[in-house]
Design a protein around this motif. Sequence first.
Motif, short mmCIF file in Angstrom:
data_model
loop_
_atom_site.label_atom_id
_atom_site.label_comp_id
_atom_site.label_asym_id
_atom_site.label_seq_id
_atom_site.Cartn_x
_atom_site.Cartn_y
_atom_site.Cartn_z
N PRO A 194 0.84 -1.20 0.00
CA PRO A 194 0.00 0.00 0.00
C PRO A 194 0.87 1.26 0.00
N TRP A 195 0.35 2.31 -0.59
CA TRP A 195 1.09 3.58 -0.63
C TRP A 195 1.45 4.05 0.77
N ARG A 196 0.56 3.83 1.72
CA ARG A 196 0.79 4.39 3.07
C ARG A 196 2.02 3.80 3.76
N GLN A 197 2.47 2.64 3.29
CA GLN A 197 3.69 2.07 3.89
C GLN A 197 4.94 2.86 3.50
N LEU A 198 4.80 3.77 2.54
CA LEU A 198 5.94 4.60 2.13
C LEU A 198 6.00 5.92 2.89
N ALA A 199 5.00 6.16 3.76
CA ALA A 199 4.85 7.47 4.39
C ALA A 199 6.06 7.88 5.22
N ASN A 210 4.61 14.88 -16.31
CA ASN A 210 3.41 14.08 -16.10
C ASN A 210 3.50 13.20 -14.86
N VAL A 211 4.61 12.51 -14.68
CA VAL A 211 4.78 11.59 -13.54
C VAL A 211 4.73 12.34 -12.23
N SER A 212 5.45 13.45 -12.16
CA SER A 212 5.48 14.25 -10.94
C SER A 212 4.09 14.77 -10.60
N ARG A 213 3.35 15.24 -11.61
CA ARG A 213 2.01 15.78 -11.36
C ARG A 213 1.06 14.71 -10.83
N LEU A 214 1.12 13.51 -11.41
CA LEU A 214 0.21 12.44 -10.98
C LEU A 214 0.48 12.01 -9.55
N VAL A 215 1.74 11.84 -9.19
CA VAL A 215 2.08 11.41 -7.83
C VAL A 215 1.76 12.51 -6.82
N THR A 216 2.08 13.76 -7.17
CA THR A 216 1.78 14.88 -6.27
C THR A 216 0.28 14.98 -6.02
N SER A 217 -0.51 14.83 -7.08
CA SER A 217 -1.97 14.88 -6.94
C SER A 217 -2.48 13.74 -6.05
N MET A 218 -1.95 12.54 -6.27
CA MET A 218 -2.32 11.38 -5.45
C MET A 218 -1.98 11.63 -3.98
N ASN A 219 -0.81 12.15 -3.72
CA ASN A 219 -0.36 12.41 -2.36
C ASN A 219 -1.28 13.40 -1.65
N GLU A 220 -1.67 14.45 -2.37
CA GLU A 220 -2.53 15.47 -1.78
C GLU A 220 -3.97 14.99 -1.62
N THR A 221 -4.50 14.32 -2.64
CA THR A 221 -5.90 13.89 -2.62
C THR A 221 -6.16 12.87 -1.52
N HIS A 222 -5.22 11.92 -1.35
CA HIS A 222 -5.42 10.84 -0.38
C HIS A 222 -4.67 11.08 0.93
N ARG A 223 -4.05 12.25 1.05
CA ARG A 223 -3.33 12.62 2.28
C ARG A 223 -2.39 11.50 2.73
N LEU A 224 -1.50 11.13 1.82
CA LEU A 224 -0.59 10.02 2.08
C LEU A 224 0.64 10.44 2.89
N ASN A 225 0.91 11.74 2.93
CA ASN A 225 2.07 12.26 3.68
C ASN A 225 3.39 11.70 3.17
N LEU A 226 3.50 11.52 1.86
CA LEU A 226 4.77 11.05 1.29
C LEU A 226 5.84 12.13 1.44
N GLN A 227 7.03 11.72 1.81
CA GLN A 227 8.15 12.64 2.00
C GLN A 227 9.03 12.64 0.74
N VAL A 228 8.67 13.49 -0.23
CA VAL A 228 9.44 13.55 -1.48
C VAL A 228 10.61 14.49 -1.26
N ASN A 229 11.74 13.92 -0.85
CA ASN A 229 12.92 14.71 -0.50
C ASN A 229 13.93 14.83 -1.63
N TYR A 230 13.73 14.05 -2.71
CA TYR A 230 14.65 14.12 -3.84
C TYR A 230 13.83 14.25 -5.13
#
Length: 315
Positions: A194-199, A210-230
């Motif tokens: 699950p995505w949440r295991q990456l939080a 395109n890839v960055s936009r899709l993941v950023t939107s997913m992170n915000e919409t589902h409040r996954l709290n992904l730490q995109v540090n790179y």
Amino acid sequence: MSEPWRRLPALSLKQIQYFVTLAQLRSFTETASRLAISQPALSSALRQIESVLGGKLLHRTAQNVRLTEQGEAVLPYAERLLNTAHSVFDDMKQIMQQGGDGTLRIGLVPSVSTLLFPAVPQLLSEYFPDMRVEFHDLTNDALLLELENGSVDFGIGATDSTVPESIAVYPLLEDPFVVVIRRDDALAEGRNIPWRQLAQRDIALFSKGNVSRLVTSMNETHRLNLQVNYRVDFQETLYGLVRSRLALAILPELYTATLNDNELTIIHLQQPTLSRTVAMMRKPVPLRSEKTEQCFQFLLKAFHQRVKEKKDGMR
């Protein structure tokens, strides 16, 4: 099919070129010098264009040149006309000098190259032996621009909300997102996570597109709290960050088709599932020639067949 007897506007391609060059340089002096014409001739050409089109294209002051709102709107069409003219003239010269059916220009994003090579060039050489083929390697955003201005005949890329209405889309397949991790990572035990295991982990992602936009939107919409540090520009940099234990890399599965690294493995992401739609894209108007249209339809059918065979093989 255009009607050759229809009356054309009293404009030349050179006049269109003058406008486009001036719009780029924003200087009458530099534009006249670049095109090797006099400034009065340049001014006359611009007045002629404005007269034919029925509106003002630019404002000229002592300091600079500024496009009007109408000028900004007309510019992409003028650029597309020039790009198409250059391509057609190149084809005409090739046909006269070498024979053949002209040049087919295909744009593609790097991650879909495994769909094309080596099968597509072989198919084209077999069924369209007199057609010269160029492959243009582009980012997805650049591909959309090249399609709009006519620099490529059609392309293979990914769709999202940024695809303009002027581009026709022909979906080929869904490309799911995966995470690339080290084989000795604790998360590498399963085939899906699950995505949440990456939080709580450091994430590496492409910096734009395109890839960055899709993941950023997913992170915000589902409040996954992904730490995109790179955020990086190149695929190999993503893999390097993973090898160095600095981050996990998130990207669509097609990018990993050529990954051959004993240190790394690929895990599918779920809950929720995220994928991008890979599609052939083109302008909805007829392509430059009947042969180009035939190539497009042939490849569309061939891609659909390959995707079907792949799905059948996975059952």
